[in-house]
Structure formats: structure tokens, C-alpha cells
Design a protein around this motif. Structure first.
Motif, PDB file in Angstrom:
ATOM      1  N   LEU A  14       0.703  -1.173   0.284  1.00 57.90           N
ATOM      2  CA  LEU A  14      -0.111   0.048   0.097  1.00 57.90           C
ATOM      3  C   LEU A  14       0.985   1.455   0.202  1.00 57.90           C
ATOM      4  N   GLY A  21      -3.307   3.807  -4.769  1.00 57.00           N
ATOM      5  CA  GLY A  21      -3.960   2.691  -4.206  1.00 57.00           C
ATOM      6  C   GLY A  21      -3.972   1.561  -4.821  1.00 57.00           C
ATOM      7  N   GLY A  63      -5.563   2.317   0.712  1.00 51.94           N
ATOM      8  CA  GLY A  63      -3.807   3.414   0.573  1.00 51.94           C
ATOM      9  C   GLY A  63      -2.902   3.650   1.356  1.00 51.94           C
TER      10      GLY A  63
END
Length: 231
Positions: A14, A21, A63
Motif C-alpha cells: 500500500l 492505491g 492506500g
């Protein structure tokens, strides 16, 4: 892959994903789990303090908030290459997967010029390391050592005889190019050195170790020292 390892690897993925993302489906494919498991893992990361963001709708995903990363690191290209070479040359070492992830994290926060030079220099270092035990065996040994839990192993002796033993991990040792699990063997009621390459199966039990110490192993091989490098 154990859940703790997956959580760490997911956070690194991430982080490298930046502002774009990843979707839950993409993360599920990457870690061979269901999207439901991915969402539970993301919730666990958030609960642990990671700055996880989510974006709903088409083009959405998950993310990490920018800045929630390792602080800048200053290394020379040669130092960075040394880390890459050490990890690549020892895939059979304990915690080698985590080491590889850690080195990649360090590379990611180097300044671009140093990183480019390190990668170019690393291309001039070739390794032909043979993997030792399976990932499942290695993961079990690492978990048992870290948690100090009894391991149940199927071990093949040098003569080819197989036994199933409950052992209490004390330390990992490398000597003459061979890794060993040094453990209290409940079958033999004594400290034994088990060649990791001859451990065919391993699982972590719920039983805690009895507290056997490194001192019980005896004198280390000549020139041996702990991995932290301190005397």
C-alpha cells in the motif's frame, strides 16, 4: 504466509502504491486470500495505527496516507548494494523474507540518485544461492523461535531415519555454510542441533517453551557471534 507477515507485506504494498492505491480484489489476488480477509486485514492495520485511506466507487481502492512512511535514510550506493547482496545470497537464513522486505523499504526511501546507483551496482553482483527448507517449514521455525513455542518437527537424520519430535527452539546457528535449529529435544531430553535442510515438516504447537537458555547450548563454534554483531 502467516497473518502477521501478510499484514506487514500488505502495508508495504500500500505504501508503494502511493496515491493510486489498490482495490480489495487486487490485494486479494496478490496475497491469495478472499476480499473479505483483505478488508479484515485493512481494518487491523488501521487499528494498529497505520494511516489507511479508502476511496469508494469506480477507480477507488485503499492506500496509506502520504508521509506515513519510514524517515529518509542516508546510505552510500555500496552500503545499499551490500544489503541487497547479503539478502540475495542467504535465502535460507532465518527471517530472510522479512529481510528482503526490509531492504526494499530502505531502498524506497533512498534519494533517487543513490537508489539508481545501488541498483546498477547490484546488477554487477551475481549470486547462485540454493534455497533450503520450504517456506512453510521456514515460517513455522521462525514463528516458534519468536514466540518461544514448542515445535513439532519431522526430522530426517543423516542416515535417512525419520522421527517426529517435539522440540523447544533455543537459537538458529550457521556454521560451515549450514543452518541449524538448536533446540531442546523432548525425545532425547537434551540439546540437539537439527540441520534445517533435513527438517521435512514443522508446525507450531500451543505449548510454551520451558525456558531453556542459550547458555545451555554450550560454547559456540570458533568465530561465531550473535547476528546483532555485539560482543
Amino acid at each position: 504466509m502467516k497473518r502477521t507477515e501478510r499484514l506487514h507485506a500488505m502495508s508495504e504494498m500500500l505504501r508503494r502504491g502511493g496515491a493510486r492505491g489498490y482495490t480489495a480484489e487486487r490485494l486479494a489476488r496478490e496475497f491469495s486470500v478472499s476480499t473479505r480477509t483483505v478488508k479484515r486485514d485493512l481494518a487491523a492495520l488501521a487499528n494498529s495505527g497505520a494511516a489507511v485511506w479508502s476511496r469508494p466507487g469506480p477507480g477507488g481502492g485503499f492506500g496509506l496516507v502520504a508521509g506515513n512512511t519510514l524517515a529518509p535514510v542516508t546510505l552510500s550506493p555500496s552500503q545499499a548494494t551490500a544489503l541487497l547482496a547479503a539478502v540475495a545470497a542467504a535465502p535460507d537464513a532465518p527471517y530472510s523474507d522479512q529481510a528482503a522486505t526490509g531492504v526494499q523499504t530502505i531502498l524506497d526511501v533512498l534519494d533517487p540518485i543513490t537508489r539508481e546507483r545501488a541498483v546498477e551496482l547490484a546488477g554487477r553482483v551475481w549470486v547462485n544461492a540454493v534455497r533450503g527448507p520450504t517456506r512453510a517449514v521456514q515460517s513455522a521455525l521462525e514463528e516458534g523461535m519468536a514466540a518461544q513455542r514448542v515445535l513439532r518437527v519431522r526430522y530426517r537424520s543423516a542416515a535417512g531415519a525419520r522421527t517426529v519430535r517435539d522440540v523447544e527452539p533455543v537459537l538458529f546457528a550457521s556454521t560451515d555454510g549450514q543452518w541449524y535449529l538448536v533446540a531442546w529435544c523432548r525425545l532425547r531430553d537434551a540439546i540437539r542441533w537439527f540441520a534445517v535442510t533435513r527438517i521435512e515438516r514443522a508446525s507450531v504447537t500451543a505449548q510454551p517453551c520451558a525456558g531453556h537458555t542459550v547458555r545451555e547450548v554450550g560454547d559456540p563454534p570458533e568465530h561465531a557471534r550473535p547476528a546483532h554483531g555485539r560482543s
